[in-house]
Design a protein around this motif. Structure first.
Motif, PDB file in Angstrom:
ATOM      1  N   TYR A  75       0.832  -1.200   0.000  1.00  0.00           N
ATOM      2  CA  TYR A  75       0.000   0.000   0.000  1.00  0.00           C
ATOM      3  C   TYR A  75       0.868   1.252   0.000  1.00  0.00           C
ATOM      4  O   TYR A  75       0.637   2.182  -0.776  1.00  0.00           O
ATOM      5  CB  TYR A  75      -0.924  -0.019   1.226  1.00  0.00           C
ATOM      6  N   LYS A  76       1.868   1.249   0.866  1.00  0.00           N
ATOM      7  CA  LYS A  76       2.757   2.425   0.949  1.00  0.00           C
ATOM      8  C   LYS A  76       3.476   2.647  -0.383  1.00  0.00           C
ATOM      9  O   LYS A  76       3.685   3.789  -0.808  1.00  0.00           O
ATOM     10  CB  LYS A  76       3.776   2.253   2.070  1.00  0.00           C
ATOM     11  N   LYS A  77       3.851   1.550  -1.025  1.00  0.00           N
ATOM     12  CA  LYS A  77       4.537   1.650  -2.321  1.00  0.00           C
ATOM     13  C   LYS A  77       3.609   2.317  -3.359  1.00  0.00           C
ATOM     14  O   LYS A  77       4.017   3.234  -4.064  1.00  0.00           O
ATOM     15  CB  LYS A  77       4.942   0.238  -2.772  1.00  0.00           C
ATOM     16  N   ILE A  78       2.349   1.896  -3.394  1.00  0.00           N
ATOM     17  CA  ILE A  78       1.403   2.498  -4.352  1.00  0.00           C
ATOM     18  C   ILE A  78       1.197   3.974  -4.008  1.00  0.00           C
ATOM     19  O   ILE A  78       1.208   4.846  -4.883  1.00  0.00           O
ATOM     20  CB  ILE A  78       0.042   1.771  -4.329  1.00  0.00           C
ATOM     21  N   LYS A  79       1.036   4.249  -2.712  1.00  0.00           N
ATOM     22  CA  LYS A  79       0.729   5.613  -2.275  1.00  0.00           C
ATOM     23  C   LYS A  79       1.870   6.604  -2.529  1.00  0.00           C
ATOM     24  O   LYS A  79       1.649   7.802  -2.523  1.00  0.00           O
ATOM     25  CB  LYS A  79       0.362   5.630  -0.781  1.00  0.00           C
ATOM     26  N   GLU A  80       3.059   6.078  -2.765  1.00  0.00           N
ATOM     27  CA  GLU A  80       4.167   6.998  -3.084  1.00  0.00           C
ATOM     28  C   GLU A  80       3.817   7.879  -4.281  1.00  0.00           C
ATOM     29  O   GLU A  80       4.210   9.036  -4.350  1.00  0.00           O
ATOM     30  CB  GLU A  80       5.445   6.192  -3.421  1.00  0.00           C
ATOM     31  N   THR A  81       3.081   7.303  -5.234  1.00  0.00           N
ATOM     32  CA  THR A  81       2.768   8.093  -6.434  1.00  0.00           C
ATOM     33  C   THR A  81       1.284   8.196  -6.743  1.00  0.00           C
ATOM     34  O   THR A  81       0.900   8.922  -7.636  1.00  0.00           O
ATOM     35  CB  THR A  81       3.466   7.499  -7.688  1.00  0.00           C
ATOM     36  N   ASN A  82       0.447   7.466  -6.017  1.00  0.00           N
ATOM     37  CA  ASN A  82      -0.979   7.474  -6.347  1.00  0.00           C
ATOM     38  C   ASN A  82      -1.819   7.808  -5.122  1.00  0.00           C
ATOM     39  O   ASN A  82      -1.857   7.049  -4.162  1.00  0.00           O
ATOM     40  CB  ASN A  82      -1.386   6.110  -6.914  1.00  0.00           C
ATOM     41  N   SER A  83      -2.505   8.951  -5.166  1.00  0.00           N
ATOM     42  CA  SER A  83      -3.309   9.393  -4.025  1.00  0.00           C
ATOM     43  C   SER A  83      -4.621   8.629  -3.893  1.00  0.00           C
ATOM     44  O   SER A  83      -5.236   8.657  -2.835  1.00  0.00           O
ATOM     45  CB  SER A  83      -3.649  10.881  -4.166  1.00  0.00           C
ATOM     46  N   LEU A  84      -5.085   7.985  -4.954  1.00  0.00           N
ATOM     47  CA  LEU A  84      -6.433   7.399  -4.928  1.00  0.00           C
ATOM     48  C   LEU A  84      -6.455   5.937  -5.403  1.00  0.00           C
ATOM     49  O   LEU A  84      -7.180   5.585  -6.327  1.00  0.00           O
ATOM     50  CB  LEU A  84      -7.373   8.218  -5.825  1.00  0.00           C
ATOM     51  N   LYS A 133       1.348  12.711   8.343  1.00  0.00           N
ATOM     52  CA  LYS A 133       1.261  14.107   7.931  1.00  0.00           C
ATOM     53  C   LYS A 133       2.668  14.696   7.844  1.00  0.00           C
ATOM     54  O   LYS A 133       3.420  14.656   8.799  1.00  0.00           O
ATOM     55  CB  LYS A 133       0.432  14.874   8.967  1.00  0.00           C
ATOM     56  N   PRO A 134       3.024  15.214   6.661  1.00  0.00           N
ATOM     57  CA  PRO A 134       4.381  15.757   6.508  1.00  0.00           C
ATOM     58  C   PRO A 134       4.539  17.108   7.213  1.00  0.00           C
ATOM     59  O   PRO A 134       3.543  17.762   7.533  1.00  0.00           O
ATOM     60  CB  PRO A 134       4.523  15.931   4.996  1.00  0.00           C
ATOM     61  N   ALA A 135       5.777  17.508   7.443  1.00  0.00           N
ATOM     62  CA  ALA A 135       6.032  18.809   8.076  1.00  0.00           C
ATOM     63  C   ALA A 135       5.656  19.920   7.103  1.00  0.00           C
ATOM     64  O   ALA A 135       5.951  19.821   5.916  1.00  0.00           O
ATOM     65  CB  ALA A 135       7.508  18.923   8.439  1.00  0.00           C
ATOM     66  N   PRO A 136       4.968  20.967   7.589  1.00  0.00           N
ATOM     67  CA  PRO A 136       4.555  22.038   6.679  1.00  0.00           C
ATOM     68  C   PRO A 136       5.746  22.815   6.122  1.00  0.00           C
ATOM     69  O   PRO A 136       6.749  22.997   6.808  1.00  0.00           O
ATOM     70  CB  PRO A 136       3.681  22.948   7.554  1.00  0.00           C
ATOM     71  N   GLY A 150      -7.985  17.366  -9.275  1.00  0.00           N
ATOM     72  CA  GLY A 150      -7.782  18.245  -8.117  1.00  0.00           C
ATOM     73  C   GLY A 150      -7.302  17.478  -6.895  1.00  0.00           C
ATOM     74  O   GLY A 150      -6.375  17.912  -6.198  1.00  0.00           O
ATOM     75  N   LEU A 151      -7.918  16.337  -6.627  1.00  0.00           N
ATOM     76  CA  LEU A 151      -7.527  15.560  -5.442  1.00  0.00           C
ATOM     77  C   LEU A 151      -6.089  15.060  -5.571  1.00  0.00           C
ATOM     78  O   LEU A 151      -5.332  15.060  -4.601  1.00  0.00           O
ATOM     79  CB  LEU A 151      -8.483  14.381  -5.229  1.00  0.00           C
ATOM     80  N   THR A 152      -5.713  14.629  -6.771  1.00  0.00           N
ATOM     81  CA  THR A 152      -4.346  14.146  -6.970  1.00  0.00           C
ATOM     82  C   THR A 152      -3.344  15.273  -6.787  1.00  0.00           C
ATOM     83  O   THR A 152      -2.323  15.119  -6.099  1.00  0.00           O
ATOM     84  CB  THR A 152      -4.197  13.556  -8.388  1.00  0.00           C
ATOM     85  N   CYS A 153      -3.642  16.415  -7.387  1.00  0.00           N
ATOM     86  CA  CYS A 153      -2.750  17.568  -7.256  1.00  0.00           C
ATOM     87  C   CYS A 153      -2.633  17.964  -5.779  1.00  0.00           C
ATOM     88  O   CYS A 153      -1.531  18.184  -5.263  1.00  0.00           O
ATOM     89  CB  CYS A 153      -3.308  18.726  -8.092  1.00  0.00           C
ATOM     90  N   ALA A 154      -3.779  17.995  -5.088  1.00  0.00           N
ATOM     91  CA  ALA A 154      -3.788  18.355  -3.671  1.00  0.00           C
ATOM     92  C   ALA A 154      -2.966  17.371  -2.849  1.00  0.00           C
ATOM     93  O   ALA A 154      -2.159  17.761  -2.000  1.00  0.00           O
ATOM     94  CB  ALA A 154      -5.234  18.401  -3.159  1.00  0.00           C
ATOM     95  N   GLY A 155      -3.147  16.084  -3.130  1.00  0.00           N
ATOM     96  CA  GLY A 155      -2.433  15.051  -2.382  1.00  0.00           C
ATOM     97  C   GLY A 155      -0.927  15.145  -2.588  1.00  0.00           C
ATOM     98  O   GLY A 155      -0.146  15.086  -1.627  1.00  0.00           O
ATOM     99  N   ASP A 156      -0.515  15.314  -3.839  1.00  0.00           N
ATOM    100  CA  ASP A 156       0.921  15.388  -4.127  1.00  0.00           C
ATOM    101  C   ASP A 156       1.557  16.601  -3.462  1.00  0.00           C
ATOM    102  O   ASP A 156       2.662  16.517  -2.916  1.00  0.00           O
ATOM    103  CB  ASP A 156       1.159  15.434  -5.646  1.00  0.00           C
ATOM    104  N   LEU A 157       0.851  17.736  -3.492  1.00  0.00           N
ATOM    105  CA  LEU A 157       1.405  18.944  -2.867  1.00  0.00           C
ATOM    106  C   LEU A 157       1.406  18.823  -1.345  1.00  0.00           C
ATOM    107  O   LEU A 157       2.358  19.239  -0.679  1.00  0.00           O
ATOM    108  CB  LEU A 157       0.607  20.182  -3.316  1.00  0.00           C
ATOM    109  N   ALA A 158       0.354  18.234  -0.801  1.00  0.00           N
ATOM    110  CA  ALA A 158       0.288  18.064   0.656  1.00  0.00           C
ATOM    111  C   ALA A 158       1.432  17.186   1.146  1.00  0.00           C
ATOM    112  O   ALA A 158       2.025  17.434   2.197  1.00  0.00           O
ATOM    113  CB  ALA A 158      -1.057  17.469   1.053  1.00  0.00           C
ATOM    114  N   MET A 159       1.774  16.170   0.363  1.00  0.00           N
ATOM    115  CA  MET A 159       2.874  15.280   0.761  1.00  0.00           C
ATOM    116  C   MET A 159       4.210  16.018   0.785  1.00  0.00           C
ATOM    117  O   MET A 159       5.133  15.607   1.460  1.00  0.00           O
ATOM    118  CB  MET A 159       2.934  14.062  -0.165  1.00  0.00           C
ATOM    119  N   LYS A 160       4.277  17.099   0.020  1.00  0.00           N
ATOM    120  CA  LYS A 160       5.495  17.908   0.021  1.00  0.00           C
ATOM    121  C   LYS A 160       5.455  18.987   1.104  1.00  0.00           C
ATOM    122  O   LYS A 160       6.363  19.810   1.198  1.00  0.00           O
ATOM    123  CB  LYS A 160       5.677  18.584  -1.343  1.00  0.00           C
TER     124      LYS A 160
END
Lengths: 463, 281
Positions: A75-84, A133-136, A150-160
């Protein structure tokens, strides 16, 4: 090399039963099937599957982890690049993407990557796996529209570490995943869970805000957002442009599906939104949305639900699996048939659809053979409801109210190929708002590309 | 959630709510509408904006009971909240720059007329003649408010129980017979009233706006439930309207489409009644 075992079929509800309920058609692999299917993977040194994935899921590694029973790591491996992943595992056209490039698929059936992805995502949901939750990083980005892009873009940016706010016009987040794709293909609890995961990552979702009406992009910049991603989708329905289209009982696919899915009209009167229950339902068009409509019509109690399409089975855009499911459920397909008029009764309700027969001529600009009308072949099909599923174009609400945001003539936002940057600085766009109606995963790929470009834009600017 | 700050009974079946909705208030203009949901199971219904206060962040809506949703809304009390309240949607009503404008409001259609009159009064460029009416005296709303924003106010009722016994068309005809020059008519009310006004003003050559009130779902141009024929072309009331050229609207079609869910409306009310009496689940 030992012989390749056959692909493991997806357990599904029986067609006779499922055609009358809104529960999920495919019930999902249980552990033994997932282990069996993952063991078919050859773990190629240079895997092709990865190249077919618009969001670059590391398929080889996640499937190998499933093989070992390490589902959390998978799961973690998939979530590295896929938010959904729970969404993609259900609605991606894998046969045209990852599975198309599977080495086994050259001689046998490819590894069922989508089914494995779904298994892993559902496992994580059942086991309450929480994202970290990553550090802001101190930067703010606004996302307009909470669909797959939108959700994918949001997820990728939130992870950063970005503080991301998603503005959604409807009262629930998910865009087409919530209003369009039916419960029987994508249960709404799955979408809600994926959205919840993003919220746990720190993404803030504000519903009931129509950007372009309630707030403008300029307002958002003034509120301190440093970049904006526009993922407003393709919400504007196309109609046939034939007489009788405003008769009672003619619906756009968007209306029919929104009432059914977002508003849960299949639970009326427990839910307040009604829907018409046609007995003989004609659905015009043969894409995935048309399949969703015609199969929904059966579930709403139609005796006959049929598709009317001006081309043939070979030109239709619906996924093979959706088409096969529709056939199994009793949907009838009328190929080379084009509506020319909706016929009403004395009270203005639909009673028939006048069509002409078509034949295929020379290829058109899409490369598909152009359907040509057979003169004088008019005939009437009895029906009491017509659902028009001829595609959608981007909603002009935002581009009309945003100076400097340029669109193509047909409404698609103009973006740079490499970055998905629009004609306005700091504004990026992706998904159906740019391409016109396409797939969930292509929208996600665009959201991902834009997230990367937004990150680079903000980092460069703040240096 | 969108909190109800105050509520006023305008008639037995017509209620006015002042709602805390700063996002909507910030951009609201006369003629626009909001989409609301009253509860999680609720449907999305459009309500025309009856007033707004940008400073306080409030929006006023007026609801008349017709089906289940309006009944549920009218049961809300100050301190309760709307589940959802989104807008402003649709295009604002164009405001005349000069001349005489006749504003005709019928029934609870007086509510959306009010902010239009208010804005015209504030700009002070036109002479405002307002005709407000109802079936009967008890159903007339917002008389003092309309008086405060009109240069002339004419009150009419169908049954003559208050004001003059007349229809708005009678008053417009009279004005013309007296030689009053009318530059614009804006009629908002039941479809049949708007149709009557538009039919008359078409023959008199008076430019006329009406406000369409069709069935909607999303309210942002997505579903097309609200489509109607205007000047032979299909338009979406939610994004192309709701203010439309009254001489171009196909009213017969709009009235027919408005009745599409009449049976279901009754089913919903019956179901609600059963549940209330404990007869349901």
């Amino acid at each position: 090399m030992p012989p390749i075992k056959p692909r493991h079929a997806m357990p599904s509800q029986d067609p006779e039963q499922r055609r009358r309920n809104f529960e999920e058609v495919a019930t999902g692999y249980l552990e033994p099937l997932a282990l069996g299917e993952s063991s078919r993977c050859l773990t190629c040194p240079k895997p092709g599957c990865y190249t077919g994935c618009p969001v670059n899921v590391n398929i080889k590694d996640f499937v190998a982890l499933v093989k070992e029973g390490k589902y959390l790591d998978a799961y973690k491996k998939i979530k590295e690049t896929n938010s959904l992943p729970a969404v993609c595992g259900r609605v991606c056209p894998q046969e045209e993407q990852c599975e198309k490039f599977c080495l086994i698929g050259k001689r046998n059936e490819p590894v069922a990557v989508g089914r494995l992805e779904r298994f892993v995502a559902d496992w994580a949901m059942e086991h309450g796996v929480e994202p970290e939750k990553p550090a802001p990083n101190g930067h703010k980005v606004a996302v307009v529209g909470s669909g797959p892009a939108g959700l994918t873009c949001a997820g990728d940016l939130a992870m950063k570490g970005y503080k991301v706010t998603v503005f959604e016009a409807l009262h629930k987040a998910g865009g087409v995943l919530i209003y369009g794709i039916p419960e029987f293909r994508l249960p709404k609890r799955i979408v809600a869970a994926e959205v919840k995961n993003l919220e746990k990552l720190g993404v803030e979702i504000i519903t009931n805000v129509v950007v372009g009406k309630s707030v403008t992009l300029d307002d958002l910049f003034a509120d301190g957002y440093e970049a904006i991603f526009v993922g407003t989708g393709a919400g504007l329905p196309k109609f046939m442009g034939v007489p009788g289209e405003t008769l009672n009982g003619v619906f756009s696919a968007n209306e029919y599906l929104t009432r059914t899915n977002l508003m849960k009209a299949y639970l009326f009167p427990e839910y307040d939104t009604p829907i018409k229950h046609g007995k003989k339902v004609a659905v015009v068009g043969a894409g995935n949305v048309a399949m969703d409509c015609v199969r929904s019509a059966l579930r709403h109690g139609a005796d006959d639900a049929f598709v009317v399409y001006r081309r043939t089975e070979h030109e239709m855009t619906a996924r093979k699996e959706e088409f096969e499911h529709a056939i199994e459920e009793g949907v009838v397909f009328h190929w080379l048939t084009n509506p020319v008029r909706v016929i009403g009764d004395e009270n203005g309700w639909v009673k028939g659809l006048e069509c002409v027969k078509m034949e295929l001529g020379e290829p058109d600009e899409s490369g598909r053979r152009r359907p040509v009308e057979v003169k004088g072949s008019n005939f009437v099909m009895d029906c009491d409801m017509v659902v028009v599923a001829l595609g959608t174009s981007p909603n002009p609400l935002l581009s009309q109210t945003t100076p400097g945001l340029k669109t193509e003539k047909w409404g698609g936002l103009i973006v740079e190929e490499e970055t998905n940057a629009t004609t306005r600085e700091g504004v990026y766009a992706g998904g159906d708002a740019v391409t016109g109606s396409a797939t969930v995963i292509l929208a996600m790929g665009a959201g991902k590309k834009a997230a990367k470009a937004i990150d680079e834009y903000i980092q460069k600017k703040s240096k | 959630m969108y909190k109800i700050l105050s509520k006023r009974d305008l008639t037995d079946i017509t209620k006015l709510f002042v709602v805390d909705a700063p996002f909507v208030a910030r951009k609201a203009e006369p003629g626009q509408f909001v989409i609301v949901r009253v509860r999680e199971e609720g449907e999305r219904v459009p309500l025309t904006i009856a007033d707004f206060d940008r400073g306080k962040g409030t929006v006023t809506v007026v609801i008349q009971e017709v089906g289940l949703t309006s009944k549920l809304i009218n049961q809300l009390k100050p301190g309760d909240s709307f589940q959802d309240f989104v807008g402003p949607l649709g295009k604002p009503c164009p405001i005349e720059e000069s001349g005489t404008v006749v504003l005709a409001g019928g029934g609870f259609g007086v509510a959306p007329v009010y902010p239009i009159a208010k804005k015209m009064k504030a700009e002070g460029k036109v002479h405002i003649v307002s005709i407000i009416g109802a079936r009967t005296k008890d159903l007339l709303i917002l008389e003092p408010e309309m008086r405060s924003v009109s240069d002339e106010l004419i009150i009419i009722t169908d049954d003559g129980s208050y004001g003059r016994k007349a229809f708005p068309t009678d008053i417009i005809k009279e004005m013309r017979e007296k030689g009053t020059k009318i530059d614009r008519v804006i009629a908002i009310g039941p479809m049949v009233m708007m149709r009557a006004v538009a039919n008359l003003t078409k023959t008199l050559g008076l430019p006329t706006y009406v406000s369409a009130d069709p069935i909607m779902v999303d309210g942002t141009g997505m579903c097309g439930a609200c489509r109607l024929t205007v000047g032979g072309k299909v338009k979406f009331a939610c994004v192309d309207g709701p203010i439309l050229d009254g001489h171009q609207v196909d009213f017969e079609e709009a009235i027919r489409r408005g009745k599409m869910y009449a049976t279901e409306q009754k089913t919903a009310l019956d179901h609600h009644h059963e549940c209330q009496c404990g007869g349901g689940h």
